[in-house]
Design a protein around this motif. Structure first.
Motif, PDB file in Angstrom:
ATOM      1  N   THR A  92      -1.824   6.031 -13.504  1.00 19.46           N
ATOM      2  CA  THR A  92      -1.744   5.437 -12.170  1.00 19.46           C
ATOM      3  C   THR A  92      -0.299   5.181 -11.766  1.00 19.46           C
ATOM      4  O   THR A  92       0.106   5.449 -10.631  1.00 19.46           O
ATOM      5  N   THR A  93       0.496   4.684 -12.704  1.00 22.11           N
ATOM      6  CA  THR A  93       1.916   4.443 -12.431  1.00 22.11           C
ATOM      7  C   THR A  93       2.631   5.742 -12.079  1.00 22.11           C
ATOM      8  O   THR A  93       3.381   5.814 -11.102  1.00 22.11           O
ATOM      9  N   PHE A  94       2.397   6.790 -12.857  1.00 23.20           N
ATOM     10  CA  PHE A  94       3.024   8.082 -12.572  1.00 23.20           C
ATOM     11  C   PHE A  94       2.591   8.621 -11.201  1.00 23.20           C
ATOM     12  O   PHE A  94       3.402   9.169 -10.441  1.00 23.20           O
ATOM     13  N   LEU A  95       1.305   8.465 -10.869  1.00 25.29           N
ATOM     14  CA  LEU A  95       0.777   9.018  -9.627  1.00 25.29           C
ATOM     15  C   LEU A  95       1.286   8.273  -8.396  1.00 25.29           C
ATOM     16  O   LEU A  95       1.326   8.837  -7.303  1.00 25.29           O
ATOM     17  N   GLU A  96       1.656   7.010  -8.573  1.00 23.19           N
ATOM     18  CA  GLU A  96       2.184   6.264  -7.431  1.00 23.19           C
ATOM     19  C   GLU A  96       3.529   6.800  -6.969  1.00 23.19           C
ATOM     20  O   GLU A  96       3.867   6.701  -5.783  1.00 23.19           O
ATOM     21  N   GLN A 127      10.889   0.430 -18.162  1.00 21.55           N
ATOM     22  CA  GLN A 127      10.188   0.260 -16.888  1.00 21.55           C
ATOM     23  C   GLN A 127       8.686   0.428 -17.061  1.00 21.55           C
ATOM     24  O   GLN A 127       7.889  -0.307 -16.459  1.00 21.55           O
ATOM     25  N   LEU A 128       8.291   1.389 -17.886  1.00 24.59           N
ATOM     26  CA  LEU A 128       6.864   1.592 -18.137  1.00 24.59           C
ATOM     27  C   LEU A 128       6.273   0.415 -18.900  1.00 24.59           C
ATOM     28  O   LEU A 128       5.131   0.003 -18.640  1.00 24.59           O
ATOM     29  N   LEU A 129       7.036  -0.145 -19.824  1.00 23.37           N
ATOM     30  CA  LEU A 129       6.562  -1.328 -20.547  1.00 23.37           C
ATOM     31  C   LEU A 129       6.302  -2.473 -19.579  1.00 23.37           C
ATOM     32  O   LEU A 129       5.273  -3.152 -19.657  1.00 23.37           O
ATOM     33  N   ASP A 130       7.236  -2.705 -18.651  1.00 20.31           N
ATOM     34  CA  ASP A 130       7.078  -3.780 -17.681  1.00 20.31           C
ATOM     35  C   ASP A 130       5.873  -3.538 -16.784  1.00 20.31           C
ATOM     36  O   ASP A 130       5.092  -4.455 -16.504  1.00 20.31           O
ATOM     37  N   TYR A 150      10.188   9.476 -18.658  1.00 25.69           N
ATOM     38  CA  TYR A 150       9.120  10.407 -18.331  1.00 25.69           C
ATOM     39  C   TYR A 150       8.904  10.464 -16.815  1.00 25.69           C
ATOM     40  O   TYR A 150       9.192   9.496 -16.100  1.00 25.69           O
ATOM     41  N   ALA A 151       8.369  11.597 -16.350  1.00 29.99           N
ATOM     42  CA  ALA A 151       8.060  11.754 -14.937  1.00 29.99           C
ATOM     43  C   ALA A 151       6.831  12.634 -14.809  1.00 29.99           C
ATOM     44  O   ALA A 151       6.537  13.465 -15.684  1.00 29.99           O
ATOM     45  N   LEU A 152       6.111  12.462 -13.706  1.00 31.69           N
ATOM     46  CA  LEU A 152       4.983  13.341 -13.395  1.00 31.69           C
ATOM     47  C   LEU A 152       5.477  14.415 -12.447  1.00 31.69           C
ATOM     48  O   LEU A 152       5.941  14.126 -11.347  1.00 31.69           O
ATOM     49  N   ARG A 188       0.834  -1.200   0.000  1.00 28.22           N
ATOM     50  CA  ARG A 188       0.000   0.000   0.000  1.00 28.22           C
ATOM     51  C   ARG A 188       0.872   1.254   0.000  1.00 28.22           C
ATOM     52  O   ARG A 188       0.493   2.291  -0.549  1.00 28.22           O
ATOM     53  N   ARG A 189       2.047   1.131   0.571  1.00 25.19           N
ATOM     54  CA  ARG A 189       2.966   2.281   0.620  1.00 25.19           C
ATOM     55  C   ARG A 189       3.617   2.550  -0.725  1.00 25.19           C
ATOM     56  O   ARG A 189       3.790   3.708  -1.115  1.00 25.19           O
ATOM     57  N   VAL A 190       3.968   1.479  -1.461  1.00 24.39           N
ATOM     58  CA  VAL A 190       4.699   1.674  -2.718  1.00 24.39           C
ATOM     59  C   VAL A 190       3.829   1.520  -3.959  1.00 24.39           C
ATOM     60  O   VAL A 190       4.179   2.011  -5.025  1.00 24.39           O
ATOM     61  N   ARG A 191       2.708   0.797  -3.839  1.00 19.42           N
ATOM     62  CA  ARG A 191       1.797   0.606  -4.968  1.00 19.42           C
ATOM     63  C   ARG A 191       0.360   0.885  -4.557  1.00 19.42           C
ATOM     64  O   ARG A 191      -0.504   0.013  -4.635  1.00 19.42           O
ATOM     65  N   PRO A 192       0.056   2.092  -4.089  1.00 18.68           N
ATOM     66  CA  PRO A 192      -1.302   2.367  -3.622  1.00 18.68           C
ATOM     67  C   PRO A 192      -2.360   2.172  -4.699  1.00 18.68           C
ATOM     68  O   PRO A 192      -3.489   1.795  -4.400  1.00 18.68           O
ATOM     69  N   GLY A 193      -1.986   2.398  -5.959  1.00 19.08           N
ATOM     70  CA  GLY A 193      -2.960   2.237  -7.032  1.00 19.08           C
ATOM     71  C   GLY A 193      -3.399   0.806  -7.231  1.00 19.08           C
ATOM     72  O   GLY A 193      -4.467   0.543  -7.787  1.00 19.08           O
TER      73      GLY A 193
END
Length: 229
Positions: free
Chosen positions: A166-170, A180-183, A226-228, A123-128
């Motif tokens: 969701t990945t960016f927001l985490e 990394q985004l592909l994975d 890329y980064a958010l 929940r801390r590292v993958r809240p999404g």
């Protein structure tokens, strides 16, 4: 659907390893296995799991040393480590935590309790991935309801753009490479050309800009990804 969290199980005793793998897979997690400290270090660096379950007693390199090396490396230091050990003394627990373990579980353990501890760390590292509300500036995602908002206006994203956001927001501010985004978004076992990431990031940017007609919250880092924010 948001990709499932990945867990690396590091345990040299087959019966113990099989119990862990069975219960983690029953929770819906992607599970990888290592039976030695060297293998664990290589897999953590190459695959970047979301969580590591690490046995103290391993051949050649102890779990304590594996944990120390993981936390010393920039590419693996943020991966949560739950140390599993038959050592129940307070001094051992303290040593494990001071080495960098995020949690310490004593054998024999309750599987139900261990899975709860796994969920807490994830929940801390993958809240999404566990149905949390994710927010950054004026962008928010309700992963449970599958709804996206910017400045209060609801957006309608395709499934791939939703997983990207969701990945960016985490991890706001983290720079994600295309690989990394592909994975994370497409999955490790699916072949997709890395330039496909650019196409979907472009679609996501367009949707976010159209919501307010203002700034683009996604940053391109030349030569990196890329980064958010």
């Amino acid at each position: 659907m948001v990709s499932q969290p990945s867990v690396l199980v590091v345990e040299d005793e087959a019966p113990q390893r099989e119990i862990l793998v069975y219960n983690l897979e029953a929770e819906g997690y992607e599970v990888a296995q290592a039976t030695s400290g060297d293998a664990a270090l290589d897999m953590a660096r190459e695959d970047s799991p979301d969580l590591i379950l690490l046995d103290w007693m391993l051949p050649e390199i102890s779990g304590i040393e594996v944990c120390r090396r993981l936390k010393a490396r920039s590419e693996t230091r943020d991966i949560p480590v739950i140390m599993i050990s038959a050592r129940a003394e307070e001094v051992d627990r303290v040593r494990g935590l001071e080495t960098g373990a995020d949690d310490y579980v004593v054998k024999p353990y309750s599987v139900v309790e261990l899975m709860a501890r796994v969920r807490t760390q994830l929940r801390r590292v993958r809240p999404g991935a566990v149905g949390e509300l994710l927010e950054f500036d004026d962008v928010s995602v309700d992963t449970g309801a599958h709804r996206v908002y910017r400045a209060g206006e609801e957006l309608h994203l395709g499934p791939t753009e939703f997983r990207l956001l969701t990945t960016f927001l985490e991890r706001p501010g983290r720079v994600w490479s295309r690989e990394q985004l592909l994975d994370r978004v497409w999955g490790r076992d699916i072949y997709v050309d890395s330039r496909t990431v650019d196409v979907h990031v472009g679609r996501l940017r367009k949707a976010l800009r159209n919501a307010t007609g203002t700034d683009d919250p996604i940053r391109t880092v030349r030569g990196a990804g890329y980064a958010l924010g």
